[in-house]
Design a protein around this motif. Sequence first.
Motif, short mmCIF file in Angstrom:
data_model
loop_
_atom_site.label_atom_id
_atom_site.label_comp_id
_atom_site.label_asym_id
_atom_site.label_seq_id
_atom_site.Cartn_x
_atom_site.Cartn_y
_atom_site.Cartn_z
N GLY A 61 -9.26 0.37 19.69
CA GLY A 61 -10.48 0.85 20.35
C GLY A 61 -10.66 0.24 21.72
N LEU A 62 -11.91 0.01 22.07
CA LEU A 62 -12.24 -0.56 23.39
C LEU A 62 -11.50 -1.88 23.63
CD1 LEU A 62 -14.49 -0.44 25.83
CD2 LEU A 62 -15.55 -2.24 24.48
N GLY A 114 -17.20 6.10 26.31
CA GLY A 114 -15.80 6.47 26.53
C GLY A 114 -15.07 5.56 27.51
N ILE A 115 -15.67 4.43 27.83
CA ILE A 115 -15.01 3.45 28.69
C ILE A 115 -13.87 2.82 27.88
CG2 ILE A 115 -15.39 1.16 29.78
CD1 ILE A 115 -18.35 2.30 30.30
N LYS A 116 -12.72 2.65 28.52
CA LYS A 116 -11.55 2.14 27.78
C LYS A 116 -11.42 0.62 27.88
CE LYS A 116 -9.73 6.17 26.55
NZ LYS A 116 -11.06 6.75 26.29
N VAL A 117 -11.72 0.08 29.05
CA VAL A 117 -11.62 -1.38 29.26
C VAL A 117 -12.95 -1.89 29.81
CG1 VAL A 117 -10.31 -3.25 30.36
CG2 VAL A 117 -9.17 -1.07 29.89
N LEU A 118 -13.48 -2.93 29.17
CA LEU A 118 -14.72 -3.55 29.64
C LEU A 118 -14.43 -5.03 29.88
CD1 LEU A 118 -17.87 -3.37 30.09
CD2 LEU A 118 -18.09 -4.12 27.72
N THR A 119 -14.67 -5.48 31.11
CA THR A 119 -14.47 -6.90 31.42
C THR A 119 -15.80 -7.56 31.70
OG1 THR A 119 -12.28 -6.48 32.37
CG2 THR A 119 -13.33 -8.55 32.97
N LEU A 120 -16.06 -8.66 31.00
CA LEU A 120 -17.32 -9.39 31.19
C LEU A 120 -17.03 -10.77 31.75
CD1 LEU A 120 -19.02 -8.45 27.78
CD2 LEU A 120 -19.35 -7.34 29.99
N VAL A 169 -17.61 11.82 33.96
CA VAL A 169 -16.33 11.19 33.69
C VAL A 169 -16.59 9.70 33.53
CG1 VAL A 169 -14.01 10.77 34.59
CG2 VAL A 169 -15.22 12.87 35.22
N ALA A 170 -16.14 9.16 32.41
CA ALA A 170 -16.34 7.72 32.23
C ALA A 170 -15.32 6.97 33.05
CB ALA A 170 -16.20 7.37 30.75
N PRO A 171 -15.74 5.93 33.76
CA PRO A 171 -14.73 5.10 34.44
C PRO A 171 -13.84 4.48 33.37
CG PRO A 171 -16.97 4.21 34.71
CD PRO A 171 -17.10 5.42 33.89
N GLU A 172 -12.56 4.37 33.67
CA GLU A 172 -11.64 3.82 32.65
C GLU A 172 -11.92 2.34 32.43
OE1 GLU A 172 -7.59 4.72 33.67
OE2 GLU A 172 -6.90 4.18 31.67
N HIS A 173 -12.12 1.62 33.53
CA HIS A 173 -12.34 0.17 33.43
C HIS A 173 -13.64 -0.20 34.15
CE1 HIS A 173 -10.44 -4.12 34.11
NE2 HIS A 173 -11.69 -4.19 33.65
N PRO A 227 -5.54 -1.07 33.80
CA PRO A 227 -5.89 -0.48 35.09
C PRO A 227 -6.88 -1.38 35.82
CG PRO A 227 -7.07 0.63 33.31
CD PRO A 227 -6.12 -0.34 32.65
N ASP A 228 -6.90 -1.29 37.15
CA ASP A 228 -7.90 -2.04 37.93
C ASP A 228 -9.30 -1.51 37.61
OD1 ASP A 228 -6.00 -3.58 39.22
OD2 ASP A 228 -5.86 -2.24 40.96
N PRO A 229 -10.33 -2.34 37.77
CA PRO A 229 -11.69 -1.83 37.52
C PRO A 229 -12.02 -0.65 38.45
CG PRO A 229 -11.74 -4.21 37.75
CD PRO A 229 -10.37 -3.77 38.15
N ASP A 230 -12.59 0.39 37.86
CA ASP A 230 -13.07 1.52 38.67
C ASP A 230 -14.47 1.22 39.17
OD1 ASP A 230 -10.88 3.51 38.01
OD2 ASP A 230 -11.56 2.93 36.01
N LEU A 231 -15.20 0.47 38.34
CA LEU A 231 -16.60 0.19 38.64
C LEU A 231 -16.91 -1.27 38.32
CD1 LEU A 231 -19.56 1.16 39.19
CD2 LEU A 231 -19.70 1.75 36.77
#
Length: 233
Positions: free
Chosen positions: A129-130, A54-60, A9-13, A174-178
């Motif tokens: 997309g992402l 399949g990650i929906k949100v990526l924060t850098l 399962v990909a983490p959402e965020h 959503p809050d970061p899952d990972l």
Amino acid sequence: MTNSVKKFVAPEHVAIIMDGNGRWAKRRYLPRVFGHKQGVKTVKSIVKAADSLGIKVLTLYAFSTENWKRPQDEIDALFNLLLVFLKKEFDELNEKGVKLRILGDILKFPQNVQNEIKKVCKASSENCGLQLNIALNYGSRQEILRAYENMRKEGVENPTEEQFSSFLYTQGQPDPDLLIRTSGEMRLSNFMLWQMAYGEIYITDKFWPDFTKEDLKKAVEEYNKRDRRFGGI
Ligand code: IPE
Ligand code: IPE
Ligand code: MG
């Protein structure tokens, strides 16, 4: 994408504290800016990899409110790299449907950098997309104080957690899952203090310029082994 990834399962965020550019360069007897330059290459490959996982949100996390303490020439070099990234590299990501949001107060940035940021955010605003968040001049304490101030201005009293969240830069997300941090440091460095209440933390010793899509996959696999209890049993 390989079959082994699909089982997960990909983490959402996913949020990343991209650390270790300086040490990467130092190991090679190079000036720190070479590490930042290499770090931008990693950014591009990780954004693409996150999308295919399949990650929906990526924060850098790219520049903190505390990073102003660095020498001016390093800060200038970081702004230049950001400009080059937005002007030359973002087109390809835009075509892939990547949508850009900036977390942080960019008003202290040079005008040309601000203009480019606004341009790219606008150009990608309709993308589906992402969701890529880049944290720039971001500090979680500043973000919380800003939310408090804006709530006060709007006359919101006794907010619920959801209402409070809607005043943060990550509003609607959503809050970061990972949370991944590279280079082994075991601290948050003023990053997402509110949003990380129940996020899973993954720390790798690898320096950010050495972080690969396989490393991202490894972190996601590790995340899948975690038992997220959220205070339950
Ligand atoms: C992370 O790498 C990038 C930024 C904070 C801009 P560093 O520059 O912090 O690298 P180290 O921690 O000194 O190795
Ligand atoms: C955190 O890294 C900030 C970013 C990655 C942008 P730092 O290198 O600034 O953090 P500290 O100083 O080691 O805590
Ligand atoms: Mg660092």
